[in-house]
Write a protein that holds these residues in place. Structure first.
Motif, PDB file in Angstrom:
ATOM      1  N   ARG A  33       2.872 -27.887  -8.197  1.00 57.53           N
ATOM      2  CA  ARG A  33       2.041 -29.042  -7.863  1.00 57.53           C
ATOM      3  C   ARG A  33       1.534 -29.720  -9.137  1.00 57.53           C
ATOM      4  O   ARG A  33       1.525 -30.937  -9.249  1.00 57.53           O
ATOM      5  N   LEU A  36       4.414 -31.577 -10.579  1.00 60.29           N
ATOM      6  CA  LEU A  36       4.658 -32.800  -9.796  1.00 60.29           C
ATOM      7  C   LEU A  36       3.614 -33.867 -10.090  1.00 60.29           C
ATOM      8  O   LEU A  36       3.945 -35.048 -10.208  1.00 60.29           O
ATOM      9  N   ASP A  37       2.357 -33.476 -10.210  1.00 58.01           N
ATOM     10  CA  ASP A  37       1.298 -34.438 -10.550  1.00 58.01           C
ATOM     11  C   ASP A  37       1.549 -35.058 -11.920  1.00 58.01           C
ATOM     12  O   ASP A  37       1.382 -36.261 -12.109  1.00 58.01           O
ATOM     13  N   LEU A  39       4.473 -35.361 -13.406  1.00 58.42           N
ATOM     14  CA  LEU A  39       5.630 -36.249 -13.273  1.00 58.42           C
ATOM     15  C   LEU A  39       5.242 -37.561 -12.595  1.00 58.42           C
ATOM     16  O   LEU A  39       5.701 -38.632 -12.998  1.00 58.42           O
ATOM     17  N   HIS A  40       4.410 -37.477 -11.580  1.00 55.69           N
ATOM     18  CA  HIS A  40       3.947 -38.683 -10.880  1.00 55.69           C
ATOM     19  C   HIS A  40       3.168 -39.588 -11.839  1.00 55.69           C
ATOM     20  O   HIS A  40       3.376 -40.809 -11.857  1.00 55.69           O
ATOM     21  N   ALA A  41       2.302 -39.009 -12.646  1.00 55.56           N
ATOM     22  CA  ALA A  41       1.532 -39.789 -13.622  1.00 55.56           C
ATOM     23  C   ALA A  41       2.469 -40.440 -14.635  1.00 55.56           C
ATOM     24  O   ALA A  41       2.280 -41.599 -15.029  1.00 55.56           O
ATOM     25  N   ARG A  42       3.486 -39.714 -15.041  1.00 56.49           N
ATOM     26  CA  ARG A  42       4.443 -40.258 -16.013  1.00 56.49           C
ATOM     27  C   ARG A  42       5.241 -41.406 -15.413  1.00 56.49           C
ATOM     28  O   ARG A  42       5.494 -42.411 -16.069  1.00 56.49           O
ATOM     29  N   ILE A  43       5.636 -41.267 -14.157  1.00 55.69           N
ATOM     30  CA  ILE A  43       6.370 -42.337 -13.469  1.00 55.69           C
ATOM     31  C   ILE A  43       5.500 -43.585 -13.363  1.00 55.69           C
ATOM     32  O   ILE A  43       5.976 -44.699 -13.599  1.00 55.69           O
ATOM     33  N   GLU A  44       4.235 -43.425 -13.005  1.00 54.29           N
ATOM     34  CA  GLU A  44       3.326 -44.575 -12.927  1.00 54.29           C
ATOM     35  C   GLU A  44       3.200 -45.269 -14.274  1.00 54.29           C
ATOM     36  O   GLU A  44       3.215 -46.493 -14.349  1.00 54.29           O
ATOM     37  N   GLU A  47       6.338 -47.220 -14.909  1.00 51.33           N
ATOM     38  CA  GLU A  47       6.366 -48.433 -14.094  1.00 51.33           C
ATOM     39  C   GLU A  47       5.450 -49.504 -14.676  1.00 51.33           C
ATOM     40  O   GLU A  47       5.805 -50.686 -14.704  1.00 51.33           O
TER      41      GLU A  47
END
Length: 185
Positions: A33, A36-37, A39-44, A47
Motif C-alpha cells: 500500500r 502504491l501510494d 507510485l500514485h503520488a509520482r504519477i500525479e 501528470e
C-alpha cells in the motif's frame, strides 16, 4: 493423555503458524500500500509536469505564430504566401485578416491553456463579431474551418462562434451584448 497433549501442541503450532502467516500478509499489504501510494503520488507529479509542459509548448507555439503573422503583415511579399483567398482580397484587407486571425488564435490558445473559460471566449467572440472586418474574415475563412476534424476542440470553438454569428445576424443590433447563450463548461 499423551496423545491429547500432542494434539493440543499441534493445534497451537498450527495456530501460531496461521497467526504468523496473517501477520506476514498484513505487513506485506501495508508495504504494498505504501508503495502504491508513492507510485500514485509520482504519477500525479508526472501528470502535473506534463500539463505544465503542454502549456509552455502552447505559449511557445503562440509566440511563433504571432512572429510569422507579424512578418506577413509587415511585408506584402510574405503575405502572398498566406493568401488563401485566391487573390480576391487587397493587401490591406489581407493584413487585416491576418491580424483577425492573430486575435482569434491568441484567444484560442489562452482557452486551451486554461487561462480563459469557454464563457469568456464567447464574450470576446461576441465583441469581435461587431467589427465588420472581423466578420468578413470569419466568412472568408469558413472553408478553412470546414477542414477541421469535427470533434476537435478548435472545431467546437469555431462552431460556437459560427452559431453566435447566426444569432447576432438574426437579433436586434442595438443589444448585441446580450445575444446568445454563453456556453457552460
Amino acid at each position: 493423555m499423551a496423545t491429547l497433549k500432542f494434539k493440543v501442541r499441534g493445534l497451537r503450532s498450527a495456530a501460531a503458524a496461521a497467526v504468523g502467516l496473517l501477520t506476514g500478509a498484513a505487513v506485506t499489504l501495508v508495504a504494498q500500500r505504501s508503495t502504491l501510494d508513492a507510485l500514485h503520488a509520482r504519477i500525479e507529479l508526472l501528470e502535473q509536469t506534463a500539463q505544465t509542459q503542454r502549456q509552455a509548448n502552447l505559449a511557445h507555439q503562440q509566440r511563433l505564430h504571432w512572429e510569422l503573422l507579424s512578418k506577413a503583415m509587415d511585408d506584402p511579399e510574405l503575405a502572398e504566401v498566406l493568401d488563401a483567398y485566391d487573390g480576391t482580397v487587397s493587401p490591406r484587407k489581407q493584413r487585416q485578416f491576418l491580424f483577425s486571425n492573430a486575435l482569434y488564435t491568441n484567444a484560442l490558445c489562452y482557452y486551451r491553456m486554461g487561462n480563459m473559460t469557454r464563457e469568456e471566449f464567447f464574450g470576446f467572440a461576441r465583441g469581435w463579431l461587431q467589427n465588420p472586418i472581423f466578420r468578413e474574415y470569419w466568412y472568408a475563412t469558413r472553408p478553412h474551418r470546414a477542414t477541421l476534424i469535427s470533434t476537435s476542440e478548435e472545431a467546437q470553438i469555431g462552431l460556437m462562434v459560427e452559431d453566435l454569428l447566426t444569432q447576432l445576424e438574426e437579433a436586434d443590433a442595438d443589444e448585441w451584448w446580450v445575444v446568445g447563450e454563453p456556453p457552460s463548461e
